[in-house]
Design a protein around this motif. Structure first.
Motif, mmCIF file in Angstrom:
data_model
loop_
_atom_site.group_PDB
_atom_site.id
_atom_site.type_symbol
_atom_site.label_atom_id
_atom_site.label_comp_id
_atom_site.label_asym_id
_atom_site.label_seq_id
_atom_site.Cartn_x
_atom_site.Cartn_y
_atom_site.Cartn_z
ATOM 1 N N ASP A 186 -9.913 -3.829 -2.477
ATOM 2 C CA ASP A 186 -9.064 -4.383 -3.534
ATOM 3 C C ASP A 186 -9.228 -5.889 -3.651
ATOM 4 O OD1 ASP A 186 -8.078 -1.952 -4.278
ATOM 5 O OD2 ASP A 186 -6.181 -2.134 -3.194
ATOM 6 N N THR A 201 -8.754 -0.041 2.185
ATOM 7 C CA THR A 201 -8.319 -0.208 0.792
ATOM 8 C C THR A 201 -8.121 -1.678 0.449
ATOM 9 O OG1 THR A 201 -7.208 1.943 0.871
ATOM 10 C CG2 THR A 201 -6.559 0.437 -0.881
ATOM 11 N N THR A 202 -7.509 -2.422 1.371
ATOM 12 C CA THR A 202 -7.250 -3.844 1.116
ATOM 13 C C THR A 202 -8.545 -4.620 0.941
ATOM 14 O OG1 THR A 202 -5.191 -3.738 2.393
ATOM 15 C CG2 THR A 202 -6.139 -5.914 2.022
ATOM 16 N N ILE A 231 -5.501 1.627 5.442
ATOM 17 C CA ILE A 231 -4.940 0.462 4.763
ATOM 18 C C ILE A 231 -5.935 -0.698 4.707
ATOM 19 C CG2 ILE A 231 -3.095 -1.259 4.797
ATOM 20 C CD1 ILE A 231 -1.273 0.877 5.975
ATOM 21 N N HIS A 280 0.858 -1.184 0.000
ATOM 22 C CA HIS A 280 0.000 0.000 0.000
ATOM 23 C C HIS A 280 0.897 1.237 0.000
ATOM 24 C CE1 HIS A 280 -2.634 3.081 1.750
ATOM 25 N NE2 HIS A 280 -3.658 2.343 1.346
#
Length: 658
Positions: free
Chosen positions: A523, A519-520, A516, A373
């Motif tokens: 994704d 976002t993970t 983080i 990231h």
């Protein structure tokens, strides 16, 4: 609080690794299916192997553990991947323990006074009127020193506790150590958090590849080794030998771990040699040799246990040296015309994958994105810079009496009592270990010339990357808080306002990393798991074909035309392994029982289709692995004009059934 945060991080990591594991990733890649087929055969025959030679060879430990899961849950993809998720989650704990072992440091008041020029004695510390002020005072004290102070005391929170006990003066105990090191704890929490939310590690924690055991065994092995060398406990040294020895039963990349293990072994032997005749040899910090027995004895015990645990796989390779090299020899840079050029190229591609362009294989990554990231990548870069700085100048921050503000102060006399401890202080060790770990475990990727950057071959780099990222995040936070603390000394009238800013920034530092996992999650579960590239990268259509064939009546003749290339396993190309696992037809007796035959088909070959015999009265299904292959479809139509072409799902078949 640290325990609560660790539990939260472990739960978060477990969520990312177990959530929807029955659905994401989809399908079943043939390499995973090969593991499952070996496991099914081992369950049926009782022949559990140290090494399974099919598919370029694989160490047997992970497959044998997967067999236990299949025995409980059946031949399902998630049963294979469940083991990876367990090891991936446990690795988070291993990174926490190892990082804390590396960076935690207990110091005495005397050491603190020697290394800290800002206060002459403990009586000068203000009393903390309440718990909030006590915490803020602790934050103030940590930031007085350089954020990367070598002797560990710059990262210590000095806690003042109000008490009526006569042994306590101005909030500090005189009789016992009251300086607790929070630096190692915070770096450990940050490192484990980064690992828990890393797309890189999450992805391989949800795939049935044996490589996921490399970070797990490496972190726990190093943790117990360092702990054993520090304390001299036989149990820790034995545990270290077991973990490291088991590592040789996993992925080929673990064979580079002996270079990493050599770093603490050589370091502790050197320290033992240097200090063995000194009276005050036993110390209390993690960076010094602290074995309660001789270092060579402790290391010999560790190496002996490692040898015994690794002996079965070593003996196998002695008998079958061709399996030791396996596929590694095929993709090695030494097989190229210019090995040096290939090595330089592979290094450039491997090291840039953290920041610029990552693995483009959809099984390993999302659309060539960097493996880290952006925020994590920034912290990692700062962590590397700090580690290299410490290696270049490891003792730059160690104070001596001449540096104390008041030369006549009684603290100057304390130096002689702790001279040995300061002189023997070698803080470069954690950074040396991390950099060495990073470099040596990059070799499985950089010594190859195929598919670079390759996130799977570089999987052994994950723990040091996350620990260095944790170090970088801590460095930034400590530097900013230190700068604000200096402003308090410069502007005493604004003391309360600056303390409030420090508190607000502390909360902000705690909230920023939450970006983080958000976002993970998007994704992985939205962008990656549902993408068409991921769908076909995991042979989802072949898995569906296998489930369809497995649902047909046993009296139906089933022919699977394997019109896809791959490494042959017992005469049949690898892509068929997915169908074999779904139907449990890896063994010949199972194929007879379920009336399934596999027909390898190679481009331009027609005679192989003659092995297919169809009777009008017999129900028959001919399935194609590659339904887009026009050539083979036309040949089947010509040879069997009465067979009907159908597409029951994302695959195609020819059948004479209604």
């Amino acid at each position: 609080m640290a325990f609560i945060l660790l539990c939260f991080i472990l739960l978060l990591g477990a969520f990312f690794r177990f959530y929807h594991i029955t659905e994401a990733p989809p399908g079943l890649y043939p390499d995973e299916a090969m593991n499952g087929n070996n496991a099914l055969e081992a369950i049926a025959t009782g022949d559990f192997k140290w090494f399974y030679p099919e598919n370029n060879g694989r160490e047997g430990l992970f497959i044998n553990i997967q067999a236990l899961s299949i025995w409980f849950f059946g031949n399902e993809p998630w049963a294979l991947r469940l083991i990876s998720a367990i090891f991936g989650t446990l690795t988070i704990l291993g990174v926490y323990l190892l990082t804390k072992e590396l960076f935690s440091n207990k110091i005495s008041k005397s050491e603190y006074l020697i290394s800290k020029p800002h206060h002459q004695n403990f009586d000068s510390f203000p009393a903390a009127p309440n718990k909030l002020a006590e915490k803020m005072f602790a934050i103030q004290e940590i930031s007085h020193l350089s954020p990367d102070d070598n002797n560990g005391s710059s990262q210590n929170l000095v806690r003042g506790k109000q008490s009526q006990n006569p042994n306590v003066k101005n909030g500090f105990r005189d009789s016992k150590l009251e300086i607790r090191d929070y630096r190692g704890e915070v770096i450990a929490l940050l490192s484990s958090f980064f690992l828990a939310t890393s797309f890189w590690h999450i992805n391989f924690s949800r795939i049935g590849f044996r490589a996921i055991m490399v970070p797990f065994l490496a972190t726990f092995g190093l943790y117990f080794l360092l702990k054993g060398l520090r304390t001299g406990k036989i149990s820790s040294l034995v545990a270290a030998g077991v973990f490291i020895g088991l590592g040789f039963h996993t992925y080929i990349a673990f064979r580079f771990m002996p270079f990493v293990i050599a770093v603490p072994i050589i370091w502790y032997l050197w320290k033992w040699r240097k200090n063995k005749n000194q009276k005050n040899f036993l110390q209390t910090t993690n960076y010094k040799l602290q074995t309660k027995s001789c270092a060579p004895c402790a290391i010999a015990l560790f190496l002996f246990i490692t040898f015994i645990v690794a002996l079965p796989i070593g003996y196998y390779f002695l008998q079958h040296p061709e399996d030791f090299v396996g596929r590694g020899g095929q993709v090695s840079i030494f097989a190229a015309d210019s090995p040096l050029y290939e090595f330089a190229k592979s290094n450039a591609l491997t090291w840039q994958m953290f920041f610029w362009k990552g693995d483009c294989n959809w099984r390993h990554n999302l659309a060539c994105r960097p493996e880290l990231h952006p925020l994590m990548g920034l912290f990692f870069m700062i962590g590397i810079i700090m580690a290299i700085r410490r290696l270049i100048n490891p003792k730059s921050e160690i104070r001596n009496p001449k540096q104390i503000q008041n030369p006549n102060d009684q603290n100057s006399k304390l130096f002689e009592n702790w001279k040995l401890k300061i002189e023997n202080y070698q803080p470069a060790f954690p950074y040396l270990l991390l950099i060495s770990w990073l470099v040596f475990m990059s070799l499985p990727a950089t010594l190859t010339k195929e598919g670079l950057p390759h996130a799977l071959r570089a999987i052994g780099m994950i723990p040091p990357v996350m620990i260095l990222a944790g170090l970088g995040a801590w460095t930034i936070a400590a530097w900013i808080l230190g700068w604000l603390d200096r402003q308090k000394e410069k502007w005493p009238k604004n003391f309360g306002q600056i303390v409030r800013i420090q508190l607000e920034l502390t909360v902000l530092f705690a909230l920023i990393p939450l970006w983080i996992p958000n976002t993970t999650f998007k994704d992985y579960f939205f962008r990656w798991a549902s993408h068409p590239e991921t769908y076909f990268s995991f042979a989802t259509d072949l898995w569906h074909l296998g489930k369809y064939l497995n649902g047909l009546p046993p009296d139906t003749d089933k022919y699977v035309v394997v019109n896809m290339n791959g490494t042959e396993v017992r005469g049949i190309p690898m892509p068929a392994q997915t169908v074999m696992f779904a139907t449990d037809t890896f063994r010949q007796e199972k194929r007879i029982e379920k009336n399934i035959r596999y027909i390898p088909y190679y481009r331009g070959e027609t005679s192989i289709l003659d092995t297919i015999e169809i009777s009008p009265q017999q129900k028959t299904v001919i399935a194609l692995l590659d339904g887009h292959d026009r050539e083979v479809k036309e040949k089947i139509r010509e040879k069997f004009p009465n067979m009907k072409f159908k597409a029951p799902g994302d695959f195609v078949i020819f059948t004479n059934t209604e």
